[in-house]
Design a protein around this motif. Sequence first.
Motif, short mmCIF file in Angstrom:
data_model
loop_
_atom_site.label_atom_id
_atom_site.label_comp_id
_atom_site.label_asym_id
_atom_site.label_seq_id
_atom_site.Cartn_x
_atom_site.Cartn_y
_atom_site.Cartn_z
N LYS A 61 0.84 -1.20 0.00
CA LYS A 61 0.00 0.00 0.00
C LYS A 61 0.88 1.25 0.00
CE LYS A 61 -3.86 2.25 2.33
NZ LYS A 61 -3.26 3.58 2.22
N LEU A 62 1.96 1.22 0.78
CA LEU A 62 2.86 2.37 0.81
C LEU A 62 3.51 2.58 -0.55
CD1 LEU A 62 4.17 4.60 2.45
CD2 LEU A 62 5.87 2.95 3.25
N LEU A 63 3.89 1.49 -1.22
CA LEU A 63 4.48 1.62 -2.55
C LEU A 63 3.50 2.19 -3.55
CD1 LEU A 63 6.68 -1.56 -3.20
CD2 LEU A 63 7.41 0.76 -2.68
N ALA A 64 2.22 1.92 -3.35
CA ALA A 64 1.21 2.48 -4.25
C ALA A 64 1.10 3.99 -4.08
CB ALA A 64 -0.15 1.82 -3.99
N ASP A 65 1.32 4.47 -2.86
CA ASP A 65 1.23 5.91 -2.58
C ASP A 65 2.53 6.65 -2.85
OD1 ASP A 65 -1.40 5.66 -1.76
OD2 ASP A 65 -0.86 5.34 0.34
N PHE A 66 3.65 5.95 -2.68
CA PHE A 66 4.95 6.61 -2.79
C PHE A 66 6.01 5.60 -3.21
CE2 PHE A 66 9.06 7.59 -0.82
CZ PHE A 66 9.33 8.80 -1.42
N GLN A 67 6.83 5.99 -4.18
CA GLN A 67 7.91 5.11 -4.62
C GLN A 67 9.24 5.67 -4.12
OE1 GLN A 67 5.49 6.31 -7.27
NE2 GLN A 67 4.37 4.72 -6.14
N PRO A 68 9.86 5.01 -3.14
CA PRO A 68 11.14 5.49 -2.62
C PRO A 68 12.27 5.20 -3.61
CG PRO A 68 10.63 3.36 -1.67
CD PRO A 68 9.44 3.74 -2.52
N ASP A 69 13.43 5.71 -3.30
CA ASP A 69 14.60 5.39 -4.12
C ASP A 69 15.05 3.96 -3.87
OD1 ASP A 69 15.26 8.11 -5.30
OD2 ASP A 69 15.24 8.59 -3.16
N ILE A 70 14.87 3.48 -2.63
CA ILE A 70 15.42 2.20 -2.20
C ILE A 70 14.41 1.48 -1.32
CG2 ILE A 70 17.27 1.09 -0.84
CD1 ILE A 70 18.92 3.71 -1.38
N ILE A 71 14.32 0.16 -1.45
CA ILE A 71 13.69 -0.63 -0.39
C ILE A 71 14.73 -1.64 0.11
CG2 ILE A 71 11.37 -0.41 -1.40
CD1 ILE A 71 11.58 -3.48 -1.94
N LYS A 72 14.65 -1.92 1.40
CA LYS A 72 15.57 -2.88 2.01
C LYS A 72 14.74 -4.08 2.47
CE LYS A 72 18.98 -1.21 4.43
NZ LYS A 72 19.73 -0.52 5.52
N ILE A 73 15.03 -5.23 1.89
CA ILE A 73 14.27 -6.44 2.20
C ILE A 73 14.61 -6.91 3.61
CG2 ILE A 73 13.86 -8.84 1.55
CD1 ILE A 73 14.54 -8.10 -1.30
N ASP A 74 13.58 -7.18 4.38
CA ASP A 74 13.75 -7.59 5.77
C ASP A 74 14.59 -8.86 5.88
OD1 ASP A 74 12.96 -7.37 8.65
OD2 ASP A 74 12.09 -9.33 8.20
N MET A 75 15.43 -8.91 6.90
CA MET A 75 16.34 -10.03 7.06
C MET A 75 15.61 -11.36 7.29
SD MET A 75 18.08 -9.42 10.80
CE MET A 75 18.78 -7.84 10.28
#
Length: 274
Positions: free
Chosen positions: A182-196
């Motif tokens: 849902k957050l990606l639908a509202d805003f596209q960041p430069d980076i996402i960090k996949i949870d460990m």
Amino acid sequence: MQERQHSHANPAFPLNFAPLEGTRRDCEDCGNGARLGFQFDYAYQPIVDLHHRTVFAHEALVRGPSGESAATVLSQVNDQNRYRFDQACRVKAIKGAAELGLEQPVSINFLPNAIYKPEVCIRTTLEAARIHGFPLEKIIFEVTEGERIEDGPWFAEILREYKRCGFQTAIDDFGAGYAGLKLLADFQPDIIKIDMDLVRNIDSNRARQTIVRRLVDLCRDMEIQVVAEGIETPAERDFLYDSGIHLMQGYLFARPQFRAVAELDPAALHMGRR
């Protein structure tokens, strides 16, 4: 540290950033915890670029004043000091990165629910960057996906303002919470960090492999860079690299170093089958 000359002016940014009264003193107070009520400092851990076998960025990780765990600091944060702590983190991390002479970007975690005056939050960060000679484009603001956001659209707008100002943005621990897509639908960041937790033993877990591969495809389509964090084994590294992730962070490459630049393990930068 090499002297850097740059301008923070950005006509696309809608806020009027007049200098804060007593800003230099305020920044110093934030940085040393004098007005916060407790002391803290930072350790720095590199994020590596395996494609080029270089350091992509350094994450600033909060620690106690003598290197104590993050939990000893965060346990002292409450509703009364949350805003000042968030401001202090920005100033302290930027100052520390400048003093260490970091040439790569520094990634700073921030508390979205502590931002009730965006113009002051960003203005303080701008002033800290100016004082310490650290370029805005080398500052990445991370927010944890699992952080409970009181107002999603407002939060997305805050991140958009950060990008317009010249900062990079990142969503940390992606996959750990429930608001990621849902957050990606509202805003596209430069980076996402996949949870460990998605990364752990991914080389032998088909469900995690499928999720991460689809996430890589999604981010490629949205022009978002992907960082895999918590890498501990060569097998995890090799699978993720083969899946198209070249930016990684974890103990395999280097542990966080308190008030210091961590040295990479050269052997960890070379894939086992190459």
